[in-house]
Structure formats: structure tokens, C-alpha cells
Design a protein around this motif. Structure first.
Motif, PDB file in Angstrom:
ATOM      1  N   GLN A 188       1.007  -1.784   0.045  1.00  0.00           N
ATOM      2  CA  GLN A 188       0.186   0.098  -0.016  1.00  0.00           C
ATOM      3  C   GLN A 188       0.840   1.143   0.102  1.00  0.00           C
ATOM      4  O   GLN A 188       0.967   2.234  -0.845  1.00  0.00           O
ATOM      5  CB  GLN A 188      -1.269  -0.294   1.114  1.00  0.00           C
ATOM      6  N   LYS A 230      -4.892   5.370  -3.186  1.00  0.00           N
ATOM      7  CA  LYS A 230      -5.977   5.439  -3.994  1.00  0.00           C
ATOM      8  C   LYS A 230      -6.221   4.042  -4.844  1.00  0.00           C
ATOM      9  O   LYS A 230      -6.836   3.437  -5.105  1.00  0.00           O
ATOM     10  CB  LYS A 230      -6.005   6.960  -4.694  1.00  0.00           C
ATOM     11  N   THR A 231      -4.523   4.159  -5.185  1.00  0.00           N
ATOM     12  CA  THR A 231      -3.977   2.975  -6.621  1.00  0.00           C
ATOM     13  C   THR A 231      -4.296   2.091  -6.066  1.00  0.00           C
ATOM     14  O   THR A 231      -5.441   1.305  -6.073  1.00  0.00           O
ATOM     15  CB  THR A 231      -3.049   3.514  -6.893  1.00  0.00           C
ATOM     16  N   LYS A 276      -6.669   1.024  -3.482  1.00  0.00           N
ATOM     17  CA  LYS A 276      -7.780   1.142  -3.182  1.00  0.00           C
ATOM     18  C   LYS A 276      -8.782   0.577  -5.136  1.00  0.00           C
ATOM     19  O   LYS A 276      -9.785  -0.021  -4.441  1.00  0.00           O
ATOM     20  CB  LYS A 276      -8.663   2.145  -2.461  1.00  0.00           C
ATOM     21  N   GLN A 277      -8.665   1.658  -5.996  1.00  0.00           N
ATOM     22  CA  GLN A 277      -8.763   1.649  -6.541  1.00  0.00           C
ATOM     23  C   GLN A 277      -8.438  -0.534  -7.070  1.00  0.00           C
ATOM     24  O   GLN A 277      -9.391  -1.229  -8.227  1.00  0.00           O
ATOM     25  CB  GLN A 277      -8.468   1.613  -7.921  1.00  0.00           C
ATOM     26  N   SER A 293     -17.305   0.691  -8.421  1.00  0.00           N
ATOM     27  CA  SER A 293     -17.837   1.918  -8.900  1.00  0.00           C
ATOM     28  C   SER A 293     -18.325   2.338  -9.647  1.00  0.00           C
ATOM     29  O   SER A 293     -19.446   3.234  -9.638  1.00  0.00           O
ATOM     30  CB  SER A 293     -16.441   2.881  -8.502  1.00  0.00           C
TER      31      SER A 293
END
Length: 246
Positions: A44, A50-51, A53-54, A61
Motif C-alpha cells: 500500500q 488511492k491506487t 483501493k481502486q 464504482s
């Protein structure tokens, strides 16, 4: 571990990896299920929150965005047919078209029919007195034919009810004549310059009772009326007396 990190970084950095992130999300979740928590934190920190979690969330989403647009389109269309849920049992009889409830109107108590004036009513329906008199004579003739039996009792009750209605109508007419005489007297006093005096309801009842006594005295029925009155009052007084215990 470095090989997994390089694979995730390449997927996040390359355009192909961005397009195929939804396809690789399942593989990423499978690969990270057996990785220790310390190595996940290191991954992480290398990719960014952000990357990471995507990649972990996949294409959820995009699905949510498309679903919200479909829901908004359905809500905006107010002319669409009614959609019933399959989980709820549809009633056998359902109201498809709203029907206005019929409200009954009684002309006796409705302001649209005007105000009740007993004098005007009696003058308008005065012809009913002749019809009632003919019906009364017919009942009397039928009563003479049927001397006994259930038919005789029915006719006797009908004749008694008609006589009571006639007596009540005569009493009401007598009271109307008395009120009319009082009005004429008040008008005459006002024309002479006297101040008008309006009788109370208790005083009007006393005048009606005095007229009734005069009528009974003229017809020689005063004594029988007073005896019935005394018996009725004695019965009322007897109810209020305490019972004697023997």
C-alpha cells in the motif's frame, strides 16, 4: 513478494493495466488473501492508498454509477406503468382508477334546501290533510270488517297512530296561532309608541299551558286530564321513596 508488487505497480501504471483493472481485481484479491498484513502495508505504501483501493475494489464504482443513472431515469419518468414488487403478494382486488366516494345528502338538514318555516310548510302541503282524512275513513271501514285476529290489531294500531299524529298537528297549529297573535300584539304596541317586550321561552310555555287548560275546560275533559296527571306524578314520587325493610 517483489514480483507481486511489480505486477500490481505495472497494472496501475500502464494504460492497459488501467483498462483491465476490473479484470485483474479478482486475481489481486486472490493473490493478497494469503499475503501477511505487513507485506500488504508495504504494498500500500509503494502504490499509494488511492491506487491500492481502486485495485482492491475493482469495478464496483462503475457499476454503482450506472445503477444510479438508471434509477434517476426511472424516477424522472412519471408516466411509466406501476411496478409491483415480486416479494409482496399482489391483492386480488386492487383499485386501478380512483373512484370518488358518493356522499348522501339529506334535504332536511342541508342548507341548500333553505330554512324551515312551519307556517309556509303547512300552507304548501295543506292538501295532505284531505288525503289523511280519506285514509283514516278507509282504515275505519276496514276495521269494521275485521272484528278480531292479527289484522284487527294492525288496523287498530294504525288508527291510533293516525289519531295521535292528528292531535299533534292540531297542537302545533294552536301554538303557531298563539305565537302569531303575540307578534301582532307586539306590532300594535310598537305602533302606539310602546317599547316592545319579547317573551321568554318559559313565559311562552306558560301561555301555551293556559290555552290548553282553557281548551280542556271547554271540552269538559279537564277533570280526566288532571286525574291522569296526578296519577303520573304520584308514580314518579313513589319511585323516589325509600323502600321499607320488613
Amino acid at each position: 513478494m517483489p514480483r507481486e508488487c511489480s505486477r500490481a505497480a505495472a497494472a496501475a501504471g500502464s494504460p492497459r493495466g488501467a483498462r483491465g483493472s476490473g479484470e485483474d481485481a479478482g486475481d489481486l484479491r486472490k493473490d493478497t488473501s494469503n499475503i501477511p498484513f505487513e507485506e500488504l502495508l508495504e504494498l500500500q505504501s509503494q502504490l499509494g492508498i488511492k491506487t491500492y483501493k481502486q485495485l482492491a475494489a475493482g469495478n464496483s464504482s462503475k457499476k454503482q454509477g450506472s445503477r444510479s443513472r438508471v434509477q434517476n431515469a426511472c424516477v424522472a419518468d412519471k408516466h411509466r406503468p406501476l411496478e409491483m414488487s415480486a416479494k409482496v403478494r399482489v391483492p386480488f382486488l386492487r383499485q386501478v382508477v380512483p373512484i370518488s366516494k358518493k356522499v348522501a345528502r339529506d334535504p332536511r338538514f342541508d342548507d341548500l334546501s333553505g330554512e324551515y318555516n312551519p307556517e309556509v310548510f303547512d300552507k304548501t302541503y295543506e292538501f295532505l290533510n284531505d288525503i289523511r282524512a280519506k285514509e283514516k275513513e278507509l282504515v275505519k271501514r276496514q276495521l269494521k270488517k275485521h272484528r278480531s285476529g292479527p289484522e284487527h290489531e294492525k288496523l287498530q294500531q294504525l288508527l291510533q297512530r293516525m289519531e295521535q299524529q292528528e292531535m299533534a298537528q292540531q297542537e302545533r297549529k294552536r301554538q303557531q296561532e298563539l305565537r302569531l297573535a303575540l307578534k301582532q300584539e307586539q306590532r300594535a304596541r310598537a305602533q302606539q309608541g310602546h317599547r316592545p317586550y319579547f317573551l321568554k321561552k318559559s313565559e311562552q310555555r306558560q301561555l301555551v299551558l293556559a290555552e290548553k287548560f282553557k281548551e280542556l275546560k271547554r271540552s269538559k275533559k279537564l277533570e280526566s286530564f288532571l286525574s291522569r296527571k296526578r296519577r303520573r306524578n304520584a308514580g314518579k314520587d313513589r319511585r323516589h321513596l325509600p323502600l321499607s325493610k320488613e
